[in-house]
Design a protein around this motif. Sequence first.
Motif, PDB file in Angstrom:
ATOM      1  N   ILE A  38       0.850  -1.187   0.000  1.00 33.55           N
ATOM      2  CA  ILE A  38       0.000   0.000   0.000  1.00 33.55           C
ATOM      3  C   ILE A  38       0.886   1.237   0.000  1.00 33.55           C
ATOM      4  O   ILE A  38       1.665   1.457   0.925  1.00 33.55           O
ATOM      5  CB  ILE A  38      -0.936   0.015   1.216  1.00 33.55           C
ATOM      6  CG1 ILE A  38      -1.801  -1.247   1.238  1.00 33.55           C
ATOM      7  CG2 ILE A  38      -1.803   1.263   1.207  1.00 33.55           C
ATOM      8  CD1 ILE A  38      -2.708  -1.386   0.042  1.00 33.55           C
ATOM      9  N   LEU A  43      -3.042   6.484  -1.613  1.00 35.26           N
ATOM     10  CA  LEU A  43      -4.177   5.670  -2.019  1.00 35.26           C
ATOM     11  C   LEU A  43      -5.388   6.005  -1.153  1.00 35.26           C
ATOM     12  O   LEU A  43      -5.254   6.601  -0.078  1.00 35.26           O
ATOM     13  CB  LEU A  43      -3.827   4.189  -1.901  1.00 35.26           C
ATOM     14  CG  LEU A  43      -2.782   3.659  -2.887  1.00 35.26           C
ATOM     15  CD1 LEU A  43      -2.531   2.178  -2.658  1.00 35.26           C
ATOM     16  CD2 LEU A  43      -3.221   3.900  -4.328  1.00 35.26           C
ATOM     17  N   THR A  93      -8.083   1.736   1.855  1.00 32.37           N
ATOM     18  CA  THR A  93      -7.089   0.683   1.599  1.00 32.37           C
ATOM     19  C   THR A  93      -6.253   0.377   2.839  1.00 32.37           C
ATOM     20  O   THR A  93      -5.595  -0.663   2.891  1.00 32.37           O
ATOM     21  CB  THR A  93      -6.171   1.064   0.433  1.00 32.37           C
ATOM     22  OG1 THR A  93      -5.498   2.300   0.731  1.00 32.37           O
ATOM     23  CG2 THR A  93      -6.961   1.221  -0.850  1.00 32.37           C
ATOM     24  N   TYR A 107      -4.305  -6.699   0.658  1.00 28.91           N
ATOM     25  CA  TYR A 107      -4.854  -7.100  -0.635  1.00 28.91           C
ATOM     26  C   TYR A 107      -3.900  -8.050  -1.350  1.00 28.91           C
ATOM     27  O   TYR A 107      -2.681  -7.826  -1.375  1.00 28.91           O
ATOM     28  CB  TYR A 107      -5.079  -5.873  -1.535  1.00 28.91           C
ATOM     29  CG  TYR A 107      -6.058  -4.869  -0.985  1.00 28.91           C
ATOM     30  CD1 TYR A 107      -7.408  -4.944  -1.282  1.00 28.91           C
ATOM     31  CD2 TYR A 107      -5.631  -3.833  -0.150  1.00 28.91           C
ATOM     32  CE1 TYR A 107      -8.309  -4.016  -0.787  1.00 28.91           C
ATOM     33  CE2 TYR A 107      -6.521  -2.904   0.351  1.00 28.91           C
ATOM     34  CZ  TYR A 107      -7.859  -2.992   0.028  1.00 28.91           C
ATOM     35  OH  TYR A 107      -8.752  -2.071   0.529  1.00 28.91           O
ATOM     36  N   VAL A 115      -8.931 -10.215   0.104  1.00 28.94           N
ATOM     37  CA  VAL A 115      -8.775  -9.177   1.115  1.00 28.94           C
ATOM     38  C   VAL A 115      -8.802  -9.816   2.501  1.00 28.94           C
ATOM     39  O   VAL A 115      -9.499 -10.813   2.731  1.00 28.94           O
ATOM     40  CB  VAL A 115      -9.858  -8.085   1.006  1.00 28.94           C
ATOM     41  CG1 VAL A 115      -9.799  -7.398  -0.345  1.00 28.94           C
ATOM     42  CG2 VAL A 115     -11.244  -8.662   1.244  1.00 28.94           C
ATOM     43  N   CYS A 174     -14.302  -1.780  -1.167  1.00 30.96           N
ATOM     44  CA  CYS A 174     -13.015  -1.434  -0.568  1.00 30.96           C
ATOM     45  C   CYS A 174     -11.873  -1.507  -1.577  1.00 30.96           C
ATOM     46  O   CYS A 174     -10.730  -1.204  -1.244  1.00 30.96           O
ATOM     47  CB  CYS A 174     -12.708  -2.359   0.614  1.00 30.96           C
ATOM     48  SG  CYS A 174     -12.232  -4.041   0.164  1.00 30.96           S
ATOM     49  N   TRP A 175     -12.148  -1.909  -2.803  1.00 34.05           N
ATOM     50  CA  TRP A 175     -11.159  -2.032  -3.868  1.00 34.05           C
ATOM     51  C   TRP A 175     -11.465  -0.978  -4.916  1.00 34.05           C
ATOM     52  O   TRP A 175     -12.446  -0.245  -4.822  1.00 34.05           O
ATOM     53  CB  TRP A 175     -11.219  -3.445  -4.437  1.00 34.05           C
ATOM     54  CG  TRP A 175     -10.157  -3.831  -5.424  1.00 34.05           C
ATOM     55  CD1 TRP A 175     -10.365  -4.291  -6.696  1.00 34.05           C
ATOM     56  CD2 TRP A 175      -8.736  -3.840  -5.242  1.00 34.05           C
ATOM     57  NE1 TRP A 175      -9.165  -4.582  -7.307  1.00 34.05           N
ATOM     58  CE2 TRP A 175      -8.142  -4.313  -6.434  1.00 34.05           C
ATOM     59  CE3 TRP A 175      -7.898  -3.482  -4.185  1.00 34.05           C
ATOM     60  CZ2 TRP A 175      -6.766  -4.438  -6.604  1.00 34.05           C
ATOM     61  CZ3 TRP A 175      -6.520  -3.611  -4.345  1.00 34.05           C
ATOM     62  CH2 TRP A 175      -5.982  -4.087  -5.535  1.00 34.05           C
ATOM     63  N   TYR A 176     -10.636  -0.868  -5.932  1.00 31.86           N
ATOM     64  CA  TYR A 176     -10.879   0.108  -6.995  1.00 31.86           C
ATOM     65  C   TYR A 176     -12.204  -0.185  -7.694  1.00 31.86           C
ATOM     66  O   TYR A 176     -12.564  -1.355  -7.876  1.00 31.86           O
ATOM     67  CB  TYR A 176      -9.753   0.060  -8.017  1.00 31.86           C
ATOM     68  CG  TYR A 176      -8.399   0.449  -7.460  1.00 31.86           C
ATOM     69  CD1 TYR A 176      -8.045   1.783  -7.310  1.00 31.86           C
ATOM     70  CD2 TYR A 176      -7.476  -0.516  -7.082  1.00 31.86           C
ATOM     71  CE1 TYR A 176      -6.799   2.139  -6.798  1.00 31.86           C
ATOM     72  CE2 TYR A 176      -6.232  -0.166  -6.564  1.00 31.86           C
ATOM     73  CZ  TYR A 176      -5.903   1.154  -6.429  1.00 31.86           C
ATOM     74  OH  TYR A 176      -4.684   1.504  -5.911  1.00 31.86           O
TER      75      TYR A 176
END
Length: 282
Positions: A129, A133, A137, A142, A162, A181-183
């Motif tokens: 990370i 970001l 995140t 991830y 995750v 929680c992700w893109y």
Amino acid sequence: MTDAHAKQTSGALLAGRLNFGWWASNGPTAGYLVSLVLESVGRLPGLDSVTPRSVELRIVRLAAADDFDVTAAIAEAAGGVATVSVTLAQREPFATASVQLGRRLAEESIAPSHRLSALPPDAYAEMKIRPGLPPVTGQFTYRPATNPDGTSPQPGWDLVWVSPRSGQYSGHGHTAKILDCWYPASYMRAVREHLGRAQPPSELSQPAATNLLGAHVEFTSPHEAYADLTNALLASRLKSSADGYQFEQQEIWSDRGELLVDAQIVRRQERPQVVRSAERRP
């Protein structure tokens, strides 16, 4: 439960400060808001024997990382199914939700019609990370599930394992936090298309920011499946887009192969906006 007319609970079920650590793009994630909704519903009297089945979340306006409160009204229907209308407000409502809860029935469960083909989480490298970001995140580790050539094991889907940094998750509310929680799927699709054209990474333009408009969340496994969630597979795909609106499907799978959540998320492309608290965050 008994059949009854809608009634308003007295006072707020939940009050506090929205956690900026659950922000993505221009506001809190759908999963964080759904978890607050479920936590509030869990405080209502007489609903301890029912289980969340679905949540319909609607965003009224952008929220701030500031104080909020939650109120609810219960409308019970025949057949042991309750519907709870929930309002999240910061002086004015910023989100509403409708939650359906039902009794557990002694019927055989039916497995989902499809299974995702990702390998177990240890088969994939953990992503580092980087600063800058989205704050959400920081809540998870991830492990993007990709083939050696960078393609997805499930064509058309973006898969990532995750794991919550705070420890093991348990219950429907905790499981819901994994959503969003992700893109966004539109971001990952833009990256794949860029790489497919064999263009250098330096020429990849930043996708347009999106605002969350709403989500429909279904809890699709027996109650016991939500008791222990150390790793979860989040799968997302962009179903369609039109007129600046993006329609996305997200699924959450346990590492035991159970489909825990099936969600539909709607976003709208926006110029970047920042809504700040009236007080400076510590």
